[in-house]
Motif scaffolding. Structure first.
Motif, PDB file in Angstrom:
ATOM      1  N   MET A 168      36.411  53.376  53.774  1.00 59.19           N
ATOM      2  CA  MET A 168      35.836  54.215  52.736  1.00 59.19           C
ATOM      3  C   MET A 168      34.389  53.802  52.503  1.00 59.19           C
ATOM      4  N   ASN A 169      33.587  54.786  52.172  1.00 54.80           N
ATOM      5  CA  ASN A 169      32.191  54.444  51.908  1.00 54.80           C
ATOM      6  C   ASN A 169      32.025  53.928  50.476  1.00 54.80           C
ATOM      7  N   ASN A 170      30.896  53.311  50.231  1.00 53.00           N
ATOM      8  CA  ASN A 170      30.644  52.640  48.961  1.00 53.00           C
ATOM      9  C   ASN A 170      30.632  53.619  47.790  1.00 53.00           C
ATOM     10  N   LYS A 171      30.128  54.823  48.001  1.00 48.31           N
ATOM     11  CA  LYS A 171      30.057  55.830  46.942  1.00 48.31           C
ATOM     12  C   LYS A 171      31.452  56.208  46.443  1.00 48.31           C
ATOM     13  N   LYS A 172      32.369  56.376  47.372  1.00 50.94           N
ATOM     14  CA  LYS A 172      33.736  56.747  47.009  1.00 50.94           C
ATOM     15  C   LYS A 172      34.454  55.594  46.303  1.00 50.94           C
ATOM     16  N   ILE A 173      34.211  54.387  46.755  1.00 52.16           N
ATOM     17  CA  ILE A 173      34.839  53.216  46.141  1.00 52.16           C
ATOM     18  C   ILE A 173      34.400  53.078  44.683  1.00 52.16           C
ATOM     19  N   THR A 174      33.125  53.260  44.411  1.00 57.64           N
ATOM     20  CA  THR A 174      32.642  53.145  43.031  1.00 57.64           C
ATOM     21  C   THR A 174      33.198  54.257  42.164  1.00 57.64           C
ATOM     22  N   ARG A 175      33.358  55.460  42.717  1.00 64.77           N
ATOM     23  CA  ARG A 175      33.940  56.563  41.949  1.00 64.77           C
ATOM     24  C   ARG A 175      35.390  56.256  41.599  1.00 64.77           C
ATOM     25  N   ILE A 176      36.147  55.732  42.538  1.00 74.97           N
ATOM     26  CA  ILE A 176      37.542  55.384  42.286  1.00 74.97           C
ATOM     27  C   ILE A 176      37.636  54.268  41.248  1.00 74.97           C
ATOM     28  N   ARG A 177      36.707  53.318  41.285  1.00 74.42           N
ATOM     29  CA  ARG A 177      36.685  52.241  40.306  1.00 74.42           C
ATOM     30  C   ARG A 177      36.450  52.804  38.898  1.00 74.42           C
ATOM     31  N   ARG A 178      35.551  53.776  38.777  1.00 78.28           N
ATOM     32  CA  ARG A 178      35.293  54.395  37.479  1.00 78.28           C
ATOM     33  C   ARG A 178      36.523  55.149  36.982  1.00 78.28           C
ATOM     34  N   ILE A 179      37.243  55.806  37.885  1.00 76.53           N
ATOM     35  CA  ILE A 179      38.455  56.545  37.508  1.00 76.53           C
ATOM     36  C   ILE A 179      39.497  55.591  36.935  1.00 76.53           C
ATOM     37  N   THR A 180      39.760  54.509  37.640  1.00 78.52           N
ATOM     38  CA  THR A 180      40.839  53.610  37.220  1.00 78.52           C
ATOM     39  C   THR A 180      40.540  52.956  35.876  1.00 78.52           C
ATOM     40  N   LYS A 181      39.289  52.576  35.639  1.00 78.92           N
ATOM     41  CA  LYS A 181      38.928  51.986  34.343  1.00 78.92           C
ATOM     42  C   LYS A 181      39.221  52.954  33.208  1.00 78.92           C
ATOM     43  N   PHE A 182      38.770  54.175  33.372  1.00 82.99           N
ATOM     44  CA  PHE A 182      38.917  55.169  32.313  1.00 82.99           C
ATOM     45  C   PHE A 182      40.380  55.525  32.071  1.00 82.99           C
ATOM     46  N   ARG A 183      41.142  55.714  33.125  1.00 84.66           N
ATOM     47  CA  ARG A 183      42.535  56.142  32.962  1.00 84.66           C
ATOM     48  C   ARG A 183      43.426  55.032  32.407  1.00 84.66           C
ATOM     49  N   LYS A 184      43.126  53.793  32.702  1.00 87.50           N
ATOM     50  CA  LYS A 184      43.877  52.686  32.090  1.00 87.50           C
ATOM     51  C   LYS A 184      43.662  52.671  30.587  1.00 87.50           C
ATOM     52  N   ASN A 185      42.443  52.939  30.182  1.00 86.45           N
ATOM     53  CA  ASN A 185      42.122  52.982  28.763  1.00 86.45           C
ATOM     54  C   ASN A 185      42.828  54.153  28.076  1.00 86.45           C
ATOM     55  N   LEU A 186      42.917  55.293  28.748  1.00 85.14           N
ATOM     56  CA  LEU A 186      43.588  56.465  28.178  1.00 85.14           C
ATOM     57  C   LEU A 186      45.086  56.241  28.018  1.00 85.14           C
ATOM     58  N   GLN A 187      45.697  55.489  28.912  1.00 81.27           N
ATOM     59  CA  GLN A 187      47.137  55.248  28.833  1.00 81.27           C
ATOM     60  C   GLN A 187      47.508  54.486  27.571  1.00 81.27           C
ATOM     61  N   LYS A 188      46.608  53.657  27.077  1.00 81.26           N
ATOM     62  CA  LYS A 188      46.874  52.909  25.852  1.00 81.26           C
ATOM     63  C   LYS A 188      46.977  53.837  24.647  1.00 81.26           C
ATOM     64  N   PHE A 189      46.097  54.830  24.598  1.00 78.30           N
ATOM     65  CA  PHE A 189      46.015  55.693  23.420  1.00 78.30           C
ATOM     66  C   PHE A 189      46.878  56.948  23.514  1.00 78.30           C
ATOM     67  N   LYS A 190      47.374  57.266  24.713  1.00 80.66           N
ATOM     68  CA  LYS A 190      48.236  58.438  24.938  1.00 80.66           C
ATOM     69  C   LYS A 190      47.593  59.710  24.393  1.00 80.66           C
TER      70      LYS A 190
END
Length: 117
Positions: A1-23
């Motif tokens: 995977m290229n670096n651009k895609k990896i950083t986008r996936i990293r941003r997704i996971t951070k945000f969605r983990k935070n959303l799971q806490k608040f439902k």
């Protein structure tokens, strides 16, 4: 995977983990070079409302579906459909994409049509 895609996936996971806490119900956006997709997803990860540039009504209005005009139409449509279902407050999940261009215009159109996030 290229670096651009990896950083986008990293941003997704951070945000969605935070959303799971608040439902919170979220407005998920995905874009490709030709199309843009929007979904309202419930706390239980069930899709409640969808809109995209693949719909025939939106395709007929535009020559090309990968531009800002198409994003505005999708934003209006997703907001109207979710308000009809009784969903007013959502969290904006941009799927790791930067907040500019089509993503920004879709968000503005959804806010203007009545969604709060």
């Amino acid at each position: 995977m290229n670096n651009k895609k990896i950083t986008r996936i990293r941003r997704i996971t951070k945000f969605r983990k935070n959303l799971q806490k608040f439902k919170i119900t979220r407005l998920l956006i995905h874009r490709t070079s030709r199309h843009i997709y929007a979904q309202v997803i419930s706390k239980n990860n069930k899709i409640l409302v969808t809109a995209s540039t693949l719909e025939s009504k939106i395709k007929k209005k535009l020559k090309y579906t990968g531009n800002i005009k198409a994003a505005i139409l999708v934003g209006n449509k997703i907001a109207n459909r979710s308000i009809k279902k009784g969903i007013l407050n959502v969290s904006f999940d941009r799927s790791g994409f930067k907040y500019h261009g089509r993503i920004k215009e879709l968000a503005k159109a959804a806010r203007y049509s009545g969604l709060k996030f």
